[in-house]
Design an enzyme around this catalytic site. Structure first.
Site, mmCIF file in Angstrom:
data_model
loop_
_atom_site.group_PDB
_atom_site.id
_atom_site.type_symbol
_atom_site.label_atom_id
_atom_site.label_comp_id
_atom_site.label_asym_id
_atom_site.label_seq_id
_atom_site.Cartn_x
_atom_site.Cartn_y
_atom_site.Cartn_z
ATOM 1 N N ARG A 1 3.576 -3.194 -2.017
ATOM 2 C CA ARG A 1 4.442 -2.023 -1.888
ATOM 3 C C ARG A 1 5.824 -2.359 -2.463
ATOM 4 N NH1 ARG A 1 0.436 0.534 -1.449
ATOM 5 N NH2 ARG A 1 -0.259 1.769 0.321
ATOM 6 N N HIS B 1 1.473 1.851 -10.255
ATOM 7 C CA HIS B 1 0.716 1.846 -8.980
ATOM 8 C C HIS B 1 -0.775 2.102 -9.229
ATOM 9 C CE1 HIS B 1 1.063 2.545 -4.384
ATOM 10 N NE2 HIS B 1 -0.134 2.094 -4.692
HETATM 11 N N1 LIG Z 1 -0.913 -1.555 -5.532
HETATM 12 C C1 LIG Z 1 -2.042 -1.006 -5.161
HETATM 13 O O1 LIG Z 1 -2.692 -0.327 -5.954
HETATM 14 C C2 LIG Z 1 -2.573 -1.265 -3.799
HETATM 15 C C3 LIG Z 1 -1.800 -1.859 -2.833
HETATM 16 N N2 LIG Z 1 -2.335 -2.162 -1.605
HETATM 17 C C4 LIG Z 1 -1.480 -2.837 -0.614
HETATM 18 O O2 LIG Z 1 -2.072 -4.066 -0.249
HETATM 19 C C5 LIG Z 1 -1.835 -4.288 1.132
HETATM 20 C C6 LIG Z 1 -2.777 -5.327 1.681
HETATM 21 O O3 LIG Z 1 -4.087 -4.804 1.827
HETATM 22 P P1 LIG Z 1 -5.223 -5.576 2.653
HETATM 23 O O4 LIG Z 1 -5.439 -6.948 2.112
HETATM 24 O O5 LIG Z 1 -6.391 -4.678 2.715
HETATM 25 O O6 LIG Z 1 -4.520 -5.712 4.079
HETATM 26 P P2 LIG Z 1 -4.911 -6.643 5.310
HETATM 27 O O7 LIG Z 1 -4.416 -5.961 6.524
HETATM 28 O O8 LIG Z 1 -6.362 -6.993 5.252
HETATM 29 O O9 LIG Z 1 -4.090 -7.984 5.068
HETATM 30 C C7 LIG Z 1 -2.759 -8.133 5.392
HETATM 31 C C8 LIG Z 1 -2.358 -9.604 5.411
HETATM 32 O O10 LIG Z 1 -0.936 -9.684 5.572
HETATM 33 C C9 LIG Z 1 -0.636 -10.597 6.603
HETATM 34 N N3 LIG Z 1 0.593 -10.207 7.302
HETATM 35 C C10 LIG Z 1 0.908 -9.005 7.817
HETATM 36 N N4 LIG Z 1 2.132 -9.053 8.402
HETATM 37 C C11 LIG Z 1 2.573 -10.314 8.262
HETATM 38 C C12 LIG Z 1 3.753 -10.985 8.657
HETATM 39 N N5 LIG Z 1 4.731 -10.354 9.317
HETATM 40 N N6 LIG Z 1 3.873 -12.289 8.337
HETATM 41 C C13 LIG Z 1 2.886 -12.936 7.669
HETATM 42 N N7 LIG Z 1 1.749 -12.346 7.264
HETATM 43 C C14 LIG Z 1 1.592 -11.053 7.554
HETATM 44 C C15 LIG Z 1 -1.835 -10.533 7.543
HETATM 45 O O11 LIG Z 1 -1.896 -11.711 8.332
HETATM 46 C C16 LIG Z 1 -2.986 -10.385 6.554
HETATM 47 O O12 LIG Z 1 -3.364 -11.662 6.089
HETATM 48 C C17 LIG Z 1 -1.963 -2.883 1.714
HETATM 49 O O13 LIG Z 1 -1.287 -2.796 2.963
HETATM 50 C C18 LIG Z 1 -1.341 -2.006 0.653
HETATM 51 O O14 LIG Z 1 0.019 -1.792 0.920
HETATM 52 C C19 LIG Z 1 -3.630 -1.883 -1.299
HETATM 53 C C20 LIG Z 1 -4.434 -1.280 -2.217
HETATM 54 C C21 LIG Z 1 -3.961 -0.886 -3.530
HETATM 55 O O1 LIG Z 2 -4.855 2.024 -1.035
HETATM 56 C C1 LIG Z 2 -3.633 1.836 -1.139
HETATM 57 O O2 LIG Z 2 -2.919 1.425 -0.211
HETATM 58 C C2 LIG Z 2 -2.996 2.123 -2.409
HETATM 59 O O3 LIG Z 2 -1.874 1.789 -2.624
HETATM 60 C C3 LIG Z 2 -3.815 2.830 -3.427
HETATM 61 O O4 LIG Z 2 -3.227 2.863 -4.664
#
Ligand SMILES: NC(=O)C1=CN([C@@H]2O[C@H](COP(=O)(O)OP(=O)(O)OC[C@H]3O[C@@H](n4cnc5c(N)ncnc54)[C@H](O)[C@@H]3O)[C@@H](O)[C@H]2O)C=CC1
Ligand SMILES: O=C(O)C(=O)CO
Length: 312
Positions: free
Chosen positions: A227, A275
């Site tokens: 993000r 994005h």
């Molecule tokens: N740019 C894009 O197109 C996309 C971006 N995303 C972003 O990717 C992020 C991650 O997705 P997932 O891997 O599915 O999430 P997830 O919930 O499976 O993984 C999050 C990780 O962050 C760590 N974490 C959270 N808060 C923390 C803290 N305060 N200190 C240390 N570690 C911390 C957790 O321990 C976990 O390992 C999403 O929340 C989303 O914002 C997701 C999909 C697409």
């Molecule tokens: O799935 C998400 O969180 C995304 O950012 C998709 O682009």
């Protein structure tokens, strides 16, 4: 079973038809303003508050991995979704492979010095450069959840030294795990390529700031796939201008679309995508949602539930 669907930019008709095929026992409809008819589940992205407010739903599914937008709406409108209504998010559903493609291609781009060769090309200079050594190319992944762990797995195959930072310690093949704020400095020390895959929470907003960037290895690289709010853009620009950071690949921004006058556009060491690092794939997302609804209906354990207090 009744399901309401809302996404501001998807082809809602396509989704409702595909969902109806996956859940033949359900009546699925596109939600439009004024629709207060009962529903059991809501499938949403950036929903209007009135869509969810006052409903007694069995569950709400976010049509993406990040739930920061819906949680921030909830903060401003606490009665939008009752405390007891579970909120789910998409876990992987085809996004991990896209993140792997993005991260591996960009790491190799930097490792093989294609950024430097592009600069030389612009000067019509034929000049072989020293190779980088793998042992000087430690990759650090912020966030080792569903997507971060998969990105680590794909980079492991390329033999890079790998480390990750998360809330609790992880056990991932070939990856040194750092956990909690006490270990963030150790994680950063010696990290040459920083890849961000953290969720947006009050603890992680602004984490990629001057103090963090200063702790990276010299001539480091930053890839933000999570993000925009994670990066203090002025601090990143300063680190790029000073040469501390050699390059940045950014997919997400504080303001999206990124305004034309944002200095990141013109910076020679910054690459930008709009994005698109990982988009929601309908077939996989629908398979995940229909499987999870089936499990919920049968009273079984499900995965993907958001912890609203934790913020992801
Ligand atoms: N740019 C894009 O197109 C996309 C971006 N995303 C972003 O990717 C992020 C991650 O997705 P997932 O891997 O599915 O999430 P997830 O919930 O499976 O993984 C999050 C990780 O962050 C760590 N974490 C959270 N808060 C923390 C803290 N305060 N200190 C240390 N570690 C911390 C957790 O321990 C976990 O390992 C999403 O929340 C989303 O914002 C997701 C999909 C697409
Ligand atoms: O799935 C998400 O969180 C995304 O950012 C998709 O682009």
């Amino acid at each position: 079973m009744d399901i309401i669907f809302y996404h501001p930019s998807f082809d809602n008709h396509y989704w409702v038809n595909a969902l109806s095929r996956a859940l033949p026992q359900a009546n699925i409809r596109i939600w439009t303003r004024g629709d207060n008819a009962p529903a059991d589940y809501a499938l949403v992205w950036h929903p209007p508050v009135e869509m969810l407010k006052g409903r007694t739903l069995k569950g709400v599914f976010a049509l993406g991995a990040g739930v920061d937008a819906i949680l921030s709406q909830l903060k401003n409108n606490p009665d939008m979704l009752g405390e007891s209504i579970p909120l789910f998010r998409l876990e992987d559903t085809g996004m991990a492979l896209q993140m792997q493609e993005y991260a591996v291609s960009q790491v190799l781009h930097w490792f093989r010095r294609f950024d430097d060769y592009q600069t030389l090309k612009q000067q019509a200079k034929w000049q072989p450069l020293d190779e980088y050594e793998r042992e000087d190319f430690t990759i650090g992944i912020l966030g080792a959840g569903v997507l971060g762990a998969k990105v680590a797995e794909s980079l492991h195959a390329w033999g890079f030294p790998l480390r990750c930072w998360s809330r609790s310690r992880k056990s991932l093949p070939g990856v040194t795990s750092f956990a909690g704020s006490n270990e963030l400095s150790d994680f950063l020390h010696g990290t040459r390529v920083l890849i961000n895959l953290l969720p947006n929470t009050p603890e992680t907003a602004g984490i990629i700031n001057h103090s963090l960037l200063e702790q990276l290895a010299d001539n480091s690289y930053v890839m933000n796939l999570a993000r925009g709010v994670h990066v203090v853009e002025s601090d990143l620009l300063q680190a790029l201008d000073s040469g501390k950071v050699k390059g940045a690949m950014l997919d997400v921004f504080n303001q999206e679309p990124l305004p034309a006058n944002n200095p990141l556009w013109a910076h020679p060491c910054v690459a930008i995508t709009p994005h698109v690092a990982a988009v929601t794939r309908p077939a996989e997302a629908i398979a995940f949602i229909s499987r999870t609804i089936g499990q919920l209906e049968r009273g079984e354990q499900v995965s993907g539930r958001v912890d609203r207090q934790r913020g992801y």
